[in-house]
Design a protein around this motif. Structure first.
Motif, PDB file in Angstrom:
ATOM      1  N   PRO A  14       0.829  -1.203   0.000  1.00  0.00           N
ATOM      2  CA  PRO A  14       0.000   0.000   0.000  1.00  0.00           C
ATOM      3  C   PRO A  14       0.866   1.256   0.000  1.00  0.00           C
ATOM      4  N   PRO A  15       0.329   2.353  -0.546  1.00  0.00           N
ATOM      5  CA  PRO A  15       1.104   3.605  -0.540  1.00  0.00           C
ATOM      6  C   PRO A  15       1.281   4.104   0.895  1.00  0.00           C
ATOM      7  N   PRO A  16       2.317   4.900   1.139  1.00  0.00           N
ATOM      8  CA  PRO A  16       2.533   5.406   2.498  1.00  0.00           C
ATOM      9  C   PRO A  16       1.376   6.291   2.939  1.00  0.00           C
ATOM     10  N   GLN A  17       1.046   6.236   4.213  1.00  0.00           N
ATOM     11  CA  GLN A  17      -0.065   7.017   4.726  1.00  0.00           C
ATOM     12  C   GLN A  17       0.350   8.463   4.889  1.00  0.00           C
ATOM     13  N   ARG A  18      -0.571   9.326   4.528  1.00  0.00           N
ATOM     14  CA  ARG A  18      -0.334  10.755   4.696  1.00  0.00           C
ATOM     15  C   ARG A  18      -0.930  11.186   6.020  1.00  0.00           C
ATOM     16  N   SER A  19      -0.327  12.189   6.590  1.00  0.00           N
ATOM     17  CA  SER A  19      -0.870  12.670   7.855  1.00  0.00           C
ATOM     18  C   SER A  19      -2.196  13.379   7.585  1.00  0.00           C
TER      19      SER A  19
END
Length: 82
Positions: A14-19
């Protein structure tokens, strides 16, 4: 007839989570932004009211360029203010 080999699909990453929190400017950002705009305006007004004697008489009309440069610095800060 021979069957072709099954392709092995790569594992899903999965893509990295954004804040999720909104980014905010530092507390000094807005006062500095407004101060730059006011200082630039005062610089130009003093230049015109003193009939080119102040702030720096030797550079003449370049005083207006300096004043507008300071105002533009404040304006550029306003585009990054959150």
């Amino acid at each position: 007839m021979p069957e072709s080999r099954a392709r092995k699909k790569p594992d899903y990453t999965p893509p990295p989570q954004r804040s999720t929190g909104k980014k905010q400017s530092p507390s000094w950002w807005a006062p500095v932004m407004v101060a730059l705009m006011v200082i630039g305006l005062v610089y130009i007004v003093v230049f015109y009211l003193s009939q080119s004697q102040y702030p720096i008489a030797a550079i003449g009309p370049w005083n207006v360029v300096i004043g507008f440069g300071v105002i533009m610095a404040g304006f550029m800060m306003s585009t990054r203010w959150r």
